[in-house]
Design a protein around this motif. Structure first.
Motif, PDB file in Angstrom:
ATOM      1  N   ARG A 141      63.810  89.530  40.158  1.00 49.64           N
ATOM      2  CA  ARG A 141      62.711  88.944  40.909  1.00 49.64           C
ATOM      3  C   ARG A 141      62.108  89.966  41.858  1.00 49.64           C
ATOM      4  O   ARG A 141      62.657  91.054  42.077  1.00 49.64           O
ATOM      5  CB  ARG A 141      63.184  87.713  41.684  1.00 49.64           C
ATOM      6  N   LEU A 142      60.982  89.585  42.415  1.00 53.18           N
ATOM      7  CA  LEU A 142      60.253  90.451  43.324  1.00 53.18           C
ATOM      8  C   LEU A 142      61.149  90.930  44.456  1.00 53.18           C
ATOM      9  O   LEU A 142      61.831  90.138  45.100  1.00 53.18           O
ATOM     10  CB  LEU A 142      59.055  89.684  43.893  1.00 53.18           C
ATOM     11  N   GLY A 143      61.166  92.251  44.678  1.00 51.85           N
ATOM     12  CA  GLY A 143      61.925  92.824  45.775  1.00 51.85           C
ATOM     13  C   GLY A 143      63.355  93.181  45.450  1.00 51.85           C
ATOM     14  O   GLY A 143      64.035  93.824  46.254  1.00 51.85           O
ATOM     15  N   GLU A 144      63.839  92.789  44.265  1.00 53.01           N
ATOM     16  CA  GLU A 144      65.214  93.103  43.886  1.00 53.01           C
ATOM     17  C   GLU A 144      65.282  94.482  43.231  1.00 53.01           C
ATOM     18  O   GLU A 144      64.419  94.842  42.429  1.00 53.01           O
ATOM     19  CB  GLU A 144      65.752  92.049  42.916  1.00 53.01           C
ATOM     20  N   GLU A 145      66.315  95.233  43.572  1.00 53.91           N
ATOM     21  CA  GLU A 145      66.456  96.579  43.006  1.00 53.91           C
ATOM     22  C   GLU A 145      66.903  96.521  41.554  1.00 53.91           C
ATOM     23  O   GLU A 145      66.431  97.266  40.711  1.00 53.91           O
ATOM     24  CB  GLU A 145      67.448  97.396  43.831  1.00 53.91           C
ATOM     25  N   GLY A 146      67.817  95.643  41.233  1.00 57.37           N
ATOM     26  CA  GLY A 146      68.277  95.500  39.858  1.00 57.37           C
ATOM     27  C   GLY A 146      69.382  96.482  39.517  1.00 57.37           C
ATOM     28  O   GLY A 146      69.342  97.645  39.917  1.00 57.37           O
ATOM     29  N   GLU A 147      70.359  96.009  38.758  1.00 57.39           N
ATOM     30  CA  GLU A 147      71.507  96.836  38.393  1.00 57.39           C
ATOM     31  C   GLU A 147      71.652  97.024  36.893  1.00 57.39           C
ATOM     32  O   GLU A 147      72.551  97.730  36.447  1.00 57.39           O
ATOM     33  CB  GLU A 147      72.799  96.198  38.941  1.00 57.39           C
ATOM     34  N   PHE A 148      70.756  96.404  36.111  1.00 55.47           N
ATOM     35  CA  PHE A 148      70.912  96.431  34.659  1.00 55.47           C
ATOM     36  C   PHE A 148      69.592  96.735  33.957  1.00 55.47           C
ATOM     37  O   PHE A 148      68.507  96.510  34.506  1.00 55.47           O
ATOM     38  CB  PHE A 148      71.413  95.069  34.141  1.00 55.47           C
ATOM     39  N   VAL A 149      69.723  97.224  32.723  1.00 52.89           N
ATOM     40  CA  VAL A 149      68.619  97.173  31.770  1.00 52.89           C
ATOM     41  C   VAL A 149      68.985  96.088  30.762  1.00 52.89           C
ATOM     42  O   VAL A 149      70.164  95.735  30.608  1.00 52.89           O
ATOM     43  CB  VAL A 149      68.382  98.529  31.072  1.00 52.89           C
ATOM     44  N   TYR A 150      67.964  95.567  30.065  1.00 53.00           N
ATOM     45  CA  TYR A 150      68.178  94.379  29.247  1.00 53.00           C
ATOM     46  C   TYR A 150      67.623  94.562  27.835  1.00 53.00           C
ATOM     47  O   TYR A 150      66.551  95.146  27.654  1.00 53.00           O
ATOM     48  CB  TYR A 150      67.487  93.167  29.879  1.00 53.00           C
ATOM     49  N   GLY A 151      68.352  94.024  26.869  1.00 51.07           N
ATOM     50  CA  GLY A 151      67.889  93.979  25.490  1.00 51.07           C
ATOM     51  C   GLY A 151      67.927  92.541  25.000  1.00 51.07           C
ATOM     52  O   GLY A 151      68.936  91.847  25.175  1.00 51.07           O
ATOM     53  N   VAL A 152      66.841  92.083  24.410  1.00 49.05           N
ATOM     54  CA  VAL A 152      66.747  90.691  23.976  1.00 49.05           C
ATOM     55  C   VAL A 152      67.314  90.550  22.560  1.00 49.05           C
ATOM     56  O   VAL A 152      66.828  91.182  21.622  1.00 49.05           O
ATOM     57  CB  VAL A 152      65.290  90.189  24.005  1.00 49.05           C
ATOM     58  N   VAL A 153      68.342  89.729  22.430  1.00 44.45           N
ATOM     59  CA  VAL A 153      68.930  89.442  21.120  1.00 44.45           C
ATOM     60  C   VAL A 153      68.266  88.214  20.510  1.00 44.45           C
ATOM     61  O   VAL A 153      67.936  88.181  19.326  1.00 44.45           O
ATOM     62  CB  VAL A 153      70.452  89.231  21.240  1.00 44.45           C
ATOM     63  N   SER A 154      68.039  87.187  21.329  1.00 47.18           N
ATOM     64  CA  SER A 154      67.317  85.998  20.881  1.00 47.18           C
ATOM     65  C   SER A 154      66.637  85.362  22.085  1.00 47.18           C
ATOM     66  O   SER A 154      67.063  85.543  23.222  1.00 47.18           O
ATOM     67  CB  SER A 154      68.261  84.992  20.214  1.00 47.18           C
ATOM     68  N   GLY A 155      65.562  84.614  21.812  1.00 47.34           N
ATOM     69  CA  GLY A 155      64.828  83.965  22.890  1.00 47.34           C
ATOM     70  C   GLY A 155      63.613  84.771  23.320  1.00 47.34           C
ATOM     71  O   GLY A 155      63.168  85.685  22.625  1.00 47.34           O
ATOM     72  N   PHE A 156      63.092  84.434  24.497  1.00 44.10           N
ATOM     73  CA  PHE A 156      61.872  85.050  25.000  1.00 44.10           C
ATOM     74  C   PHE A 156      62.002  85.331  26.492  1.00 44.10           C
ATOM     75  O   PHE A 156      62.594  84.550  27.232  1.00 44.10           O
ATOM     76  CB  PHE A 156      60.664  84.131  24.789  1.00 44.10           C
ATOM     77  N   VAL A 157      61.405  86.441  26.921  1.00 46.01           N
ATOM     78  CA  VAL A 157      61.350  86.796  28.341  1.00 46.01           C
ATOM     79  C   VAL A 157      59.905  87.122  28.684  1.00 46.01           C
ATOM     80  O   VAL A 157      59.255  87.897  27.975  1.00 46.01           O
ATOM     81  CB  VAL A 157      62.246  88.011  28.667  1.00 46.01           C
ATOM     82  N   ARG A 158      59.405  86.535  29.749  1.00 49.26           N
ATOM     83  CA  ARG A 158      58.027  86.791  30.191  1.00 49.26           C
ATOM     84  C   ARG A 158      58.034  87.692  31.417  1.00 49.26           C
ATOM     85  O   ARG A 158      58.798  87.479  32.356  1.00 49.26           O
ATOM     86  CB  ARG A 158      57.308  85.483  30.520  1.00 49.26           C
ATOM     87  N   ILE A 159      57.168  88.703  31.386  1.00 53.03           N
ATOM     88  CA  ILE A 159      56.970  89.582  32.533  1.00 53.03           C
ATOM     89  C   ILE A 159      55.756  89.085  33.302  1.00 53.03           C
ATOM     90  O   ILE A 159      54.680  88.878  32.725  1.00 53.03           O
ATOM     91  CB  ILE A 159      56.756  91.043  32.093  1.00 53.03           C
ATOM     92  N   LYS A 160      55.932  88.896  34.602  1.00 54.25           N
ATOM     93  CA  LYS A 160      54.866  88.360  35.444  1.00 54.25           C
ATOM     94  C   LYS A 160      54.660  89.260  36.653  1.00 54.25           C
ATOM     95  O   LYS A 160      55.587  89.916  37.125  1.00 54.25           O
ATOM     96  CB  LYS A 160      55.228  86.961  35.940  1.00 54.25           C
ATOM     97  N   ILE A 161      53.430  89.277  37.127  1.00 59.64           N
ATOM     98  CA  ILE A 161      53.140  89.863  38.429  1.00 59.64           C
ATOM     99  C   ILE A 161      53.111  88.720  39.429  1.00 59.64           C
ATOM    100  O   ILE A 161      52.435  87.712  39.211  1.00 59.64           O
ATOM    101  CB  ILE A 161      51.792  90.603  38.437  1.00 59.64           C
ATOM    102  N   SER A 162      53.844  88.869  40.505  1.00 62.40           N
ATOM    103  CA  SER A 162      53.904  87.823  41.520  1.00 62.40           C
ATOM    104  C   SER A 162      53.569  88.398  42.885  1.00 62.40           C
ATOM    105  O   SER A 162      53.898  89.551  43.185  1.00 62.40           O
ATOM    106  CB  SER A 162      55.305  87.195  41.558  1.00 62.40           C
ATOM    107  N   SER A 163      52.916  87.597  43.693  1.00 61.31           N
ATOM    108  CA  SER A 163      52.607  88.008  45.054  1.00 61.31           C
ATOM    109  C   SER A 163      53.550  87.304  46.018  1.00 61.31           C
ATOM    110  O   SER A 163      54.215  86.322  45.668  1.00 61.31           O
ATOM    111  CB  SER A 163      51.155  87.659  45.406  1.00 61.31           C
ATOM    112  N   ILE A 164      53.593  87.786  47.254  1.00 62.57           N
ATOM    113  CA  ILE A 164      54.449  87.159  48.258  1.00 62.57           C
ATOM    114  C   ILE A 164      53.947  85.767  48.615  1.00 62.57           C
ATOM    115  O   ILE A 164      54.663  84.987  49.242  1.00 62.57           O
ATOM    116  CB  ILE A 164      54.536  88.029  49.529  1.00 62.57           C
ATOM    117  N   HIS A 165      52.715  85.449  48.203  1.00 68.93           N
ATOM    118  CA  HIS A 165      52.137  84.133  48.479  1.00 68.93           C
ATOM    119  C   HIS A 165      52.378  83.148  47.335  1.00 68.93           C
ATOM    120  O   HIS A 165      51.888  82.019  47.380  1.00 68.93           O
ATOM    121  CB  HIS A 165      50.640  84.264  48.741  1.00 68.93           C
TER     122      HIS A 165
END
Length: 230
Positions: free
Chosen positions: A41-65
């Protein structure tokens, strides 16, 4: 597609030796994410990279509002989260799981260690990021200069290319989508998108069956993405 195959087919690691893949496979974990959960999520540094085996992931731009703009989606065999390798937080992008999905997690420290040992990994990461940048520029151009009907047609064409199944009647987009989702993707109101979809139906370009779209005339849909000189 199984866990190991998704890792071995990842373009980021082209040219890496078998020992590197063994390290990645050993470090990887396959996790099940429920619908609407976030990978980061917004503001998180993240510790992983990800590979999709099944399903769907959406990339979104989000504002603080709380404003959101859906950019793209990833499905089977796609990889994301490379921003974590910079040790910087996600400043604008968020990744949300759309359906119950199986996703590989690999710690970023493992990827960074391998990339230091095998610099060719950085080369392919750069190429992948350059491709995403080009796609972002195309999307931005569409948002700035194209009318809603063209943007909507472009989104439907993208879904047909990535999730389409050829049938006797046309190309079925094998993914449930509400008109509200389409409106968010095309940056328009649900009412206007509903009107344009009805126009496409009247012209014989597509039909809506349940929450899935059947594209009956792909050439006509593609033509809708073009700007016309009035």
């Amino acid at each position: 597609m199984n866990f190991e195959t998704v890792i071995r087919q990842c373009a980021w690691f082209n040219g890496a030796p078998d020992s590197a893949f063994e390290t990645l496979i050993e470090a990887a974990r396959l996790k099940r994410f429920e619908q609407k959960k976030y990978l980061y999520r917004l503001g998180e540094e993240g510790e992983f990279v990800y590979g999709v085996v099944s399903g769907f992931v959406r990339i979104k731009i989000s504002s603080i509002h709380g404003q959101e703009f859906a950019i793209t989606e990833f499905s089977c065999n796609a990889w994301l989260g490379e921003f974590t390798l910079t040790n910087q937080p996600a400043r604008m992008f968020e990744a949300q799981v759309l359906d119950n999905s199986s996703i590989i997690q690999i710690p970023k420290r493992v990827v960074k260690t391998l990339a230091e040992e095998y610099p060719v990994i950085y080369q392919y990461l750069f190429l992948a990021q350059a491709e995403k940048t080009l796609q972002m520029c195309e999307l931005l151009g569409g948002m700035l200069f194209y009318p809603l009907a063209a943007r909507l047609a472009g989104r439907l064409q993208w879904f047909a290319q990535h999730y389409g199944i050829q049938t006797d009647e046309g190309i079925l987009i094998d993914k449930k989508m509400t008109q509200q989702e389409l409106a968010e993707l095309a940056r328009g109101s649900r009412q206007r998108v509903n009107k344009i979809v009805k126009e496409f139906e009247d012209e014989g370009i597509l039909i809506l069956t349940g929450q899935k779209y059947l594209v009956k005339n792909m050439l006509a849909l593609k033509a809708k993405t073009q700007l016309k000189n009035e």
